[in-house]
Design a protein around this motif. Structure first.
Motif, PDB file in Angstrom:
ATOM      1  N   SER A  21       0.807  -1.226   0.000  1.00 45.33           N
ATOM      2  CA  SER A  21       0.000   0.000   0.000  1.00 45.33           C
ATOM      3  C   SER A  21       0.838   1.273   0.000  1.00 45.33           C
ATOM      4  O   SER A  21       0.390   2.303  -0.494  1.00 45.33           O
ATOM      5  CB  SER A  21      -0.943   0.004   1.213  1.00 45.33           C
ATOM      6  OG  SER A  21      -0.196  -0.058   2.417  1.00 45.33           O
ATOM      7  N   ASP A 107     -12.632  -0.864 -13.041  1.00 45.12           N
ATOM      8  CA  ASP A 107     -12.819  -1.214 -11.631  1.00 45.12           C
ATOM      9  C   ASP A 107     -11.522  -1.737 -11.018  1.00 45.12           C
ATOM     10  O   ASP A 107     -11.223  -1.474  -9.854  1.00 45.12           O
ATOM     11  CB  ASP A 107     -13.929  -2.251 -11.493  1.00 45.12           C
ATOM     12  CG  ASP A 107     -15.265  -1.726 -11.983  1.00 45.12           C
ATOM     13  OD1 ASP A 107     -15.566  -0.542 -11.721  1.00 45.12           O
ATOM     14  OD2 ASP A 107     -16.010  -2.481 -12.638  1.00 45.12           O
ATOM     15  N   LYS A 110      -9.292   1.371 -10.396  1.00 43.83           N
ATOM     16  CA  LYS A 110      -9.735   2.166  -9.250  1.00 43.83           C
ATOM     17  C   LYS A 110      -9.270   1.547  -7.946  1.00 43.83           C
ATOM     18  O   LYS A 110      -8.822   2.249  -7.031  1.00 43.83           O
ATOM     19  CB  LYS A 110     -11.263   2.286  -9.253  1.00 43.83           C
ATOM     20  CG  LYS A 110     -11.801   3.266 -10.286  1.00 43.83           C
ATOM     21  CD  LYS A 110     -13.319   3.310 -10.248  1.00 43.83           C
ATOM     22  CE  LYS A 110     -13.876   4.304 -11.252  1.00 43.83           C
ATOM     23  NZ  LYS A 110     -15.368   4.331 -11.223  1.00 43.83           N
ATOM     24  N   GLN A 111      -9.340   0.221  -7.852  1.00 42.26           N
ATOM     25  CA  GLN A 111      -8.951  -0.429  -6.604  1.00 42.26           C
ATOM     26  C   GLN A 111      -7.438  -0.441  -6.429  1.00 42.26           C
ATOM     27  O   GLN A 111      -6.934  -0.267  -5.319  1.00 42.26           O
ATOM     28  CB  GLN A 111      -9.537  -1.833  -6.554  1.00 42.26           C
ATOM     29  CG  GLN A 111     -11.070  -1.814  -6.502  1.00 42.26           C
ATOM     30  CD  GLN A 111     -11.653  -3.081  -5.925  1.00 42.26           C
ATOM     31  OE1 GLN A 111     -11.155  -3.635  -4.959  1.00 42.26           O
ATOM     32  NE2 GLN A 111     -12.748  -3.549  -6.505  1.00 42.26           N
ATOM     33  N   THR A 113      -5.243   1.797  -7.677  1.00 42.52           N
ATOM     34  CA  THR A 113      -4.760   3.150  -7.385  1.00 42.52           C
ATOM     35  C   THR A 113      -5.218   3.628  -6.015  1.00 42.52           C
ATOM     36  O   THR A 113      -4.524   4.410  -5.359  1.00 42.52           O
ATOM     37  CB  THR A 113      -5.227   4.136  -8.472  1.00 42.52           C
ATOM     38  OG1 THR A 113      -6.665   4.066  -8.609  1.00 42.52           O
ATOM     39  CG2 THR A 113      -4.594   3.795  -9.807  1.00 42.52           C
ATOM     40  N   ARG A 114      -6.361   3.157  -5.555  1.00 45.67           N
ATOM     41  CA  ARG A 114      -6.822   3.511  -4.215  1.00 45.67           C
ATOM     42  C   ARG A 114      -5.973   2.815  -3.154  1.00 45.67           C
ATOM     43  O   ARG A 114      -5.626   3.410  -2.133  1.00 45.67           O
ATOM     44  CB  ARG A 114      -8.290   3.127  -4.058  1.00 45.67           C
ATOM     45  CG  ARG A 114      -8.918   3.600  -2.737  1.00 45.67           C
ATOM     46  CD  ARG A 114     -10.369   3.147  -2.641  1.00 45.67           C
ATOM     47  NE  ARG A 114     -11.154   3.638  -3.754  1.00 45.67           N
ATOM     48  CZ  ARG A 114     -11.846   2.868  -4.580  1.00 45.67           C
ATOM     49  NH1 ARG A 114     -11.852   1.561  -4.426  1.00 45.67           N
ATOM     50  NH2 ARG A 114     -12.540   3.396  -5.553  1.00 45.67           N
ATOM     51  N   HIS A 115      -5.623   1.560  -3.411  1.00 46.47           N
ATOM     52  CA  HIS A 115      -4.846   0.787  -2.442  1.00 46.47           C
ATOM     53  C   HIS A 115      -3.399   1.272  -2.366  1.00 46.47           C
ATOM     54  O   HIS A 115      -2.809   1.295  -1.270  1.00 46.47           O
ATOM     55  CB  HIS A 115      -4.857  -0.689  -2.839  1.00 46.47           C
ATOM     56  CG  HIS A 115      -4.049  -1.567  -1.941  1.00 46.47           C
ATOM     57  ND1 HIS A 115      -4.511  -2.004  -0.712  1.00 46.47           N
ATOM     58  CD2 HIS A 115      -2.801  -2.082  -2.084  1.00 46.47           C
ATOM     59  CE1 HIS A 115      -3.575  -2.748  -0.140  1.00 46.47           C
ATOM     60  NE2 HIS A 115      -2.539  -2.811  -0.947  1.00 46.47           N
ATOM     61  N   PRO A 117      -1.756   4.501  -3.543  1.00 51.90           N
ATOM     62  CA  PRO A 117      -1.905   5.806  -4.182  1.00 51.90           C
ATOM     63  C   PRO A 117      -0.597   6.444  -4.628  1.00 51.90           C
ATOM     64  O   PRO A 117      -0.615   7.367  -5.453  1.00 51.90           O
ATOM     65  CB  PRO A 117      -2.587   6.652  -3.088  1.00 51.90           C
ATOM     66  CG  PRO A 117      -2.215   5.981  -1.805  1.00 51.90           C
ATOM     67  CD  PRO A 117      -2.169   4.527  -2.117  1.00 51.90           C
ATOM     68  N   THR A 145      -7.052   7.739 -16.022  1.00 48.66           N
ATOM     69  CA  THR A 145      -6.722   7.232 -14.683  1.00 48.66           C
ATOM     70  C   THR A 145      -5.234   6.953 -14.532  1.00 48.66           C
ATOM     71  O   THR A 145      -4.618   7.374 -13.542  1.00 48.66           O
ATOM     72  CB  THR A 145      -7.523   5.948 -14.389  1.00 48.66           C
ATOM     73  OG1 THR A 145      -8.927   6.251 -14.436  1.00 48.66           O
ATOM     74  CG2 THR A 145      -7.181   5.388 -13.014  1.00 48.66           C
TER      75      THR A 145
END
Length: 212
Positions: A21, A107, A110-111, A113-115, A117, A145
């Motif tokens: 992360s 999807d 998104k996960q 890049t969120r996890h 960053p 993205t």
């Protein structure tokens, strides 16, 4: 050990599904049906790894592809990708789509890049995939993205470079000699890498298998 047992999800070793992360590394995400994976896929990955100076490549077998026929069993393809990449310490296969129960690239991105960053992600694809990239769900959102690296594939170059994506984002194309800058650039940004062709294709491999 029999072939059927070897492909059983129950005995596959654990798969790393997401990057750390807090990582700041340069990571290529290489998604596809890989039905089956072949030397052409490996050629795309190895070209991007070297030319973009990536730290890692995550291979992401798709659970399914709405634009293609139903692929072989998911964990069979995971196993085949593992065999293809061998012991390359900078590549590994992730079962993220199966584990997270997602189907579409947007999807997945998104996960990831969120996890992670701070990771410098790049989406990898062959030029044959770029030809119909505009048919993917939320393709413009994907382009905005993370940066995209496109590697040349036989007979796909001219059509790929005339695709809706290539025309729409012509002003955001990075020069090939500056490809190593791509990880970490703000999206939209993309590069087209020319490389010696590997003419292997999943379609032809499936046809050959049916003839046996």
């Amino acid at each position: 050990m029999t072939r059927s047992k070897r492909h059983s999800p129950a005995i596959l070793p654990p798969v790393r599904t997401l990057p750390p992360s807090l990582t700041h590394q340069r990571i290529g995400l290489f998604g596809g049906s890989f039905n089956p994976p072949h030397s052409g896929h490996l050629h795309v990955a190895e070209t991007a790894l070297k030319r973009l100076r990536l730290d890692w490549i995550y291979w992401l077998p798709a659970r399914g592809n709405p634009l293609k026929s139903k692929p072989a069993a998911f964990y069979e393809r995971v196993h085949q990708v593992r065999e293809l990449i061998g012991h390359n310490p900078q590549m590994f296969v992730s079962d993220f789509e199966h584990w997270a129960n997602v189907r579409y690239t947007i999807d997945v991105l998104k996960q990831f890049t969120r996890h992670s960053p701070n990771a410098k992600f790049v989406w990898l694809m062959g030029a044959d995939s770029l030809q119909n990239f505009h048919d993917w769900r939320a393709w413009e959102e994907i382009a905005q993205t993370i940066p995209i690296c496109v590697v040349s594939r036989p007979e796909a170059g001219p059509r790929a470079l005339r695709s809706p994506f290539a025309r729409k984002y012509a002003g955001q194309r990075v020069r090939e000699r500056q490809a190593a800058r791509l990880p970490g650039l703000d999206a939209p940004a993309w590069v087209y890498l020319k490389a010696p062709y590997d003419r292997t294709s999943s379609t032809q491999l499936r046809r050959d298998a049916q003839k046996r």
